[in-house]
Design a protein around this motif. Structure first.
Motif, PDB file in Angstrom:
ATOM      1  N   PHE A  83       1.288  -1.033  -0.252  1.00  0.00           N
ATOM      2  CA  PHE A  83       0.016   0.059   0.117  1.00  0.00           C
ATOM      3  C   PHE A  83       0.864   1.384  -0.006  1.00  0.00           C
ATOM      4  O   PHE A  83       0.452   2.098  -0.715  1.00  0.00           O
ATOM      5  CB  PHE A  83      -1.153   0.142   1.182  1.00  0.00           C
ATOM      6  N   CYS A  84       2.020   1.043   0.415  1.00  0.00           N
ATOM      7  CA  CYS A  84       2.481   2.747   0.478  1.00  0.00           C
ATOM      8  C   CYS A  84       3.672   2.848  -0.555  1.00  0.00           C
ATOM      9  O   CYS A  84       3.829   3.775  -0.597  1.00  0.00           O
ATOM     10  CB  CYS A  84       3.314   2.220   2.274  1.00  0.00           C
ATOM     11  N   SER A  85       4.157   1.651  -1.289  1.00  0.00           N
ATOM     12  CA  SER A  85       5.054   1.651  -1.773  1.00  0.00           C
ATOM     13  C   SER A  85       4.155   1.866  -3.636  1.00  0.00           C
ATOM     14  O   SER A  85       5.085   2.361  -4.666  1.00  0.00           O
ATOM     15  CB  SER A  85       5.624   0.408  -2.006  1.00  0.00           C
ATOM     16  N   SER A  86       3.363   1.415  -3.797  1.00  0.00           N
ATOM     17  CA  SER A  86       2.198   1.297  -5.089  1.00  0.00           C
ATOM     18  C   SER A  86       1.627   2.342  -4.495  1.00  0.00           C
ATOM     19  O   SER A  86       0.145   1.920  -5.015  1.00  0.00           O
ATOM     20  CB  SER A  86       1.920  -0.134  -5.201  1.00  0.00           C
ATOM     21  N   PHE A  87       1.204   3.084  -6.494  1.00  0.00           N
ATOM     22  CA  PHE A  87       0.494   3.932  -6.405  1.00  0.00           C
ATOM     23  C   PHE A  87      -1.143   3.258  -6.897  1.00  0.00           C
ATOM     24  O   PHE A  87      -2.157   3.227  -6.365  1.00  0.00           O
ATOM     25  CB  PHE A  87       0.649   5.021  -7.404  1.00  0.00           C
ATOM     26  N   GLN A  88      -0.791   1.856  -7.723  1.00  0.00           N
ATOM     27  CA  GLN A  88      -1.985   1.054  -8.714  1.00  0.00           C
ATOM     28  C   GLN A  88      -2.519   0.380  -6.417  1.00  0.00           C
ATOM     29  O   GLN A  88      -3.715  -0.025  -7.236  1.00  0.00           O
ATOM     30  CB  GLN A  88      -1.545   0.334  -9.417  1.00  0.00           C
ATOM     31  N   ARG A  90      -2.799   1.381  -4.114  1.00  0.00           N
ATOM     32  CA  ARG A  90      -3.708   2.411  -3.773  1.00  0.00           C
ATOM     33  C   ARG A  90      -5.149   2.950  -4.325  1.00  0.00           C
ATOM     34  O   ARG A  90      -6.120   3.054  -4.020  1.00  0.00           O
ATOM     35  CB  ARG A  90      -3.271   3.655  -3.233  1.00  0.00           C
ATOM     36  N   GLN A  91      -4.180   3.187  -5.231  1.00  0.00           N
ATOM     37  CA  GLN A  91      -5.795   2.889  -6.539  1.00  0.00           C
ATOM     38  C   GLN A  91      -6.856   2.577  -6.106  1.00  0.00           C
ATOM     39  O   GLN A  91      -7.948   2.139  -6.041  1.00  0.00           O
ATOM     40  CB  GLN A  91      -5.188   3.532  -7.864  1.00  0.00           C
ATOM     41  N   ARG A  92      -6.243   0.957  -6.299  1.00  0.00           N
ATOM     42  CA  ARG A  92      -7.641  -0.278  -6.071  1.00  0.00           C
ATOM     43  C   ARG A  92      -8.301  -0.351  -4.739  1.00  0.00           C
ATOM     44  O   ARG A  92      -9.436  -0.128  -4.765  1.00  0.00           O
ATOM     45  CB  ARG A  92      -6.574  -1.598  -6.401  1.00  0.00           C
ATOM     46  N   TYR A  93      -7.365   0.048  -3.380  1.00  0.00           N
ATOM     47  CA  TYR A  93      -7.650  -0.708  -2.452  1.00  0.00           C
ATOM     48  C   TYR A  93      -8.637   0.541  -2.617  1.00  0.00           C
ATOM     49  O   TYR A  93     -10.587   0.532  -1.615  1.00  0.00           O
ATOM     50  CB  TYR A  93      -7.288  -0.457  -1.497  1.00  0.00           C
ATOM     51  N   TRP A  94      -8.319   2.355  -2.484  1.00  0.00           N
ATOM     52  CA  TRP A  94      -9.708   3.266  -2.092  1.00  0.00           C
ATOM     53  C   TRP A  94     -10.467   3.423  -3.411  1.00  0.00           C
ATOM     54  O   TRP A  94     -11.689   3.299  -2.973  1.00  0.00           O
ATOM     55  CB  TRP A  94      -8.787   4.684  -3.005  1.00  0.00           C
TER      56      TRP A  94
END
Length: 301
Positions: A83-88, A90-94
């Motif tokens: 989560f901390c290192s990957s924008f993708q 975070r994008q998927r999670y949010w």
């Protein structure tokens, strides 16, 4: 009143969701008397709750046979470092969390939550409730002394400047930045997110901090992260000061919960487990009752 009649009354006036409740035994008079004696002999009890107590509120757990998320589909939870290192990531999670939030946040406490609240505020049996759940249902039910071991889905924090936000505010922020992003909510997970098609994910803009533009993360202990030390210390202090530990609806698979049981046994506390399925501590404790928490607790408290 005979327990069968009382049980019918409870079922009539307190509806519950059975979709995510695994197959279970009916409560017997022996079960009731055994748990009643355990609670009656306890003067300062720590209660540890897991995802199994929220299934009757329509929130699935992870591991229950046939109905748990791990059992029904190839579900992989978000890991802290990813989560901390990957924008993708975070994008998927949010994106999933955004769609699932309206339904997740409307879930209400069930018989178990209210029974625990009564044990604390009416019968003065509970010193503290330690929950592995992030669904806020203990607070909604009226419990006062609650430690959210793995955090809360209702809070959001900035990984940069440490600013804190209410999850409802973040929902409105996401709505403004993603006005055309709409999906069916599907199956809600214990942390509030849902399944979304891969094609849609690339369109979603995750939230950023109002103060510093940093990464926002739910105040939840993701897999691979550690429970904050002050939280662990608070649990241990209450455990040592109390005389018993009651475990409700947890398989104790996660070590942060299992070590509470080990600590209780090391310090000679009385320990009881109420859980439909097997737990990691079944061979260690003297009292295990394999029934639905929402069926047996209201018959006692």
């Amino acid at each position: 009143m005979h327990f069968k009649l009382l049980n019918k009354v409870i079922q009539r006036y307190h509806s519950f969701s059975v979709q995510f409740v695994p197959k279970h035994n009916s409560v017997s008079e022996k079960d009731i008397e055994t748990l009643k004696e355990f609670i009656g002999n306890s003067q300062k009890m720590l209660v540890l709750t897991g995802a199994g107590i929220s299934t009757e509120s329509g929130i699935p757990d992870y591991r229950s046979a046939d109905v748990g998320l791990y059992d029904r589909r190839n579900y992989k939870p978000v890991k802290h470092q990813e989560f901390c290192s990957s924008f993708q990531i975070r994008q998927r999670y949010w994106a999933r969390n955004y769609i699932g939030w309206p339904s997740f946040s409307q879930r209400q406490p069930n018989n178990t939550h209210y029974s625990i609240k009564n044990l604390e505020t009416v019968h003065n049996k509970i010193s503290i409730v330690v929950t592995q759940n992030v669904d806020n249902l203990h607070f909604k039910a009226g419990s006062k002394e609650v430690v959210e071991l793995h955090g809360s889905a209702y809070r959001v924090m900035c990984l940069g400047c440490k600013s804190n936000y209410d999850r409802g505010y973040i929902q409105e922020k996401l709505k403004d930045t993603n006005p055309n992003f709409k999906e069916d909510s599907g199956i809600i997970r214990p942390d509030g997110d849902v399944e979304i098609s891969t094609e849609r994910l690339s369109e979603f803009l995750p939230p950023t901090c109002d103060n510093c533009g940093g990464i926002l993360k739910p105040d939840i202990v993701f897999f691979g992260d550690n429970v904050p030390r002050p939280r662990v210390n608070l649990v241990n202090e209450n455990l040592l000061e109390g005389d018993s530990l009651l475990i409700l609806g947890s398989s104790l698979t996660v070590f942060s919960a299992y070590r509470i049981v080990l600590k209780a046994l090391e310090t000679n506390k009385n320990v009881a487990i109420v859980n439909i399925g097997p737990t990691r501590a079944d061979e260690l404790v003297k009292l295990k009752i394999r029934v639905r928490c929402g069926e047996i607790l209201p018959l006692i408290c």
